[in-house]
Design an enzyme around this catalytic site. Structure first.
Site, mmCIF file in Angstrom:
data_model
loop_
_atom_site.group_PDB
_atom_site.id
_atom_site.type_symbol
_atom_site.label_atom_id
_atom_site.label_comp_id
_atom_site.label_asym_id
_atom_site.label_seq_id
_atom_site.Cartn_x
_atom_site.Cartn_y
_atom_site.Cartn_z
ATOM 1 N N LEU A 32 -2.829 8.009 -1.509
ATOM 2 C CA LEU A 32 -2.233 6.825 -2.157
ATOM 3 C C LEU A 32 -1.318 6.933 -2.325
ATOM 4 O O LEU A 32 -0.799 8.426 -2.966
ATOM 5 C CB LEU A 32 -3.341 5.475 -3.553
ATOM 6 C CG LEU A 32 -5.038 6.056 -2.941
ATOM 7 C CD1 LEU A 32 -5.808 5.073 -3.592
ATOM 8 C CD2 LEU A 32 -4.916 4.973 -1.489
ATOM 9 N N HIS A 36 -0.142 1.952 0.186
ATOM 10 C CA HIS A 36 -1.444 1.632 -0.409
ATOM 11 C C HIS A 36 -1.911 0.233 -1.174
ATOM 12 O O HIS A 36 -1.997 -0.760 -1.839
ATOM 13 C CB HIS A 36 -2.479 2.265 -0.335
ATOM 14 C CG HIS A 36 -2.715 3.431 0.196
ATOM 15 N ND1 HIS A 36 -2.452 5.115 0.219
ATOM 16 C CD2 HIS A 36 -3.031 3.253 2.103
ATOM 17 C CE1 HIS A 36 -2.450 5.682 1.793
ATOM 18 N NE2 HIS A 36 -3.249 4.310 2.474
ATOM 19 N N GLY A 146 -1.335 -2.076 6.912
ATOM 20 C CA GLY A 146 0.352 -2.255 6.230
ATOM 21 C C GLY A 146 0.946 -1.953 8.276
ATOM 22 O O GLY A 146 0.161 -1.459 9.178
ATOM 23 N N SER A 184 3.648 7.329 4.229
ATOM 24 C CA SER A 184 2.571 7.839 4.644
ATOM 25 C C SER A 184 1.970 8.995 3.679
ATOM 26 O O SER A 184 2.539 9.645 3.218
ATOM 27 C CB SER A 184 3.152 8.665 5.642
ATOM 28 O OG SER A 184 2.090 9.468 6.501
#
Ligand code: PAF
Length: 281
Positions: A32, A36, A146, A184
């Site tokens: 994460l 997130h 997202g 990412s």
């Protein structure tokens, strides 16, 4: 935070008095990052109960080494979720979640024919399958995704709509590093130099209006984007300007159209995607 390790534990929680609706749900594959956590915060704002799942979904990896190398950082993930105030974390093992699951084949219309589709055969079927399964177990009122995975968001919206699933899909803006690189989990596998160069690519695809005149053919922009990628040692997969709803590619960069600039490329062994919105004026 309740940590639920099996579908059975989750089912008991979903039936309990702690599971107050509306419920906001953030499906993830772990490792994460701030992106997130932003989704979780939004879920907390809009719902009475908010939680996350972590499951590295084998059904959506068309490349075995991408699956084996997908970063896993469970202790840190749990710490971040506790700090952010998640009410639950569903973190099942593959055997528990997929044992009885035969993924259906989804009608993804033309959404699967463009961009990621041809490069990652089976990927969106695998995403649709797992998201559908997670929705059926968690029974959320809202689910948060997202916009970085723009095509995925379109596929999930389509699947939810065509199956009439009682879940509102909430898309949230991409969270970026200071240099413009979209956050990412895969960024953990980049060197500092690659991160810097990838940041320049993100900045470029978000500044097309300043660089290219009205009605520039997409092909001209694509050639320049590919040149910039190759100059930095990256290998392009695609660059498209597409309709943000249908994902249909446009051959012209016209300000009369809302367009999403979408890109995928390889930085060494890591495949990166990003996108940027150009709204019609
Ligand atoms: O975006 C992701 O992390 C995954 O594709 C998702 C939506 C959790 C499905 O495995």
């Amino acid at each position: 935070m309740k940590i639920l390790k099996t579908a059975e534990e989750l089912a008991r929680f979903v039936e309990s008095t702690d599971f107050n609706h509306p419920v906001g749900f953030v499906p993830t594959m772990g490792a994460l990052h701030e992106g997130h956590i932003t989704l979780l915060k939004k879920a907390k704002e809009q719902n009475k109960t908010a939680g996350v799942s972590i499951f590295v979904n084998p059904l959506q990896f068309n490349n075995a080494s991408d699956f084996t190398n997908y970063p896993i950082d469970t202790d840190n993930d749990i710490r971040l979720l506790q700090e952010a105030g998640a009410d639950f974390l569903f973190i099942p093992q593959k055997e528990n979640l997929l044992h009885h699951f035969t993924p259906p084949v989804y009608d993804l219309a033309k959404l699967n024919d463009v961009m990621e589709g041809p490069f990652r055969p089976g990927h969106f079927q695998g995403v649709a399958g797992i998201v559908h399964l997670l929705f059926s177990l968690v029974k959320p009122d809202r689910a948060y995704f997202g916009e970085k995975d723009f095509q995925q968001l379109a596929v999930i919206r389509h699947m939810t709509k065509t199956l009439n699933l009682p879940v509102e899909i909430v898309g949230c803006p991409t969270v970026r590093e200071a240099n413009g690189l979209a956050m990412s989990s895969r960024n953990r596998r980049l060197s500092d130099e690659q991160k810097e160069k990838a940041g320049a690519i993100s900045r470029f695809i978000c500044s097309l209006r300043e660089v290219f005149p009205e009605n520039t053919p997409t092909e001209i922009i694509r050639q320049e984007v590919f040149r910039q990628l190759e100059q930095r040692g990256f290998v392009p997969d695609y660059f498209e300007l597409c309709n943000p709803d249908t994902l249909e590619p446009s051959s012209l960069f016209s300000s009369a159209l809302s367009l999403q600039a979408c890109i995928a490329y390889h930085a060494g062994e890591v495949r990166l995607i990003d996108n940027c919105a150009y709204t019609s004026v």
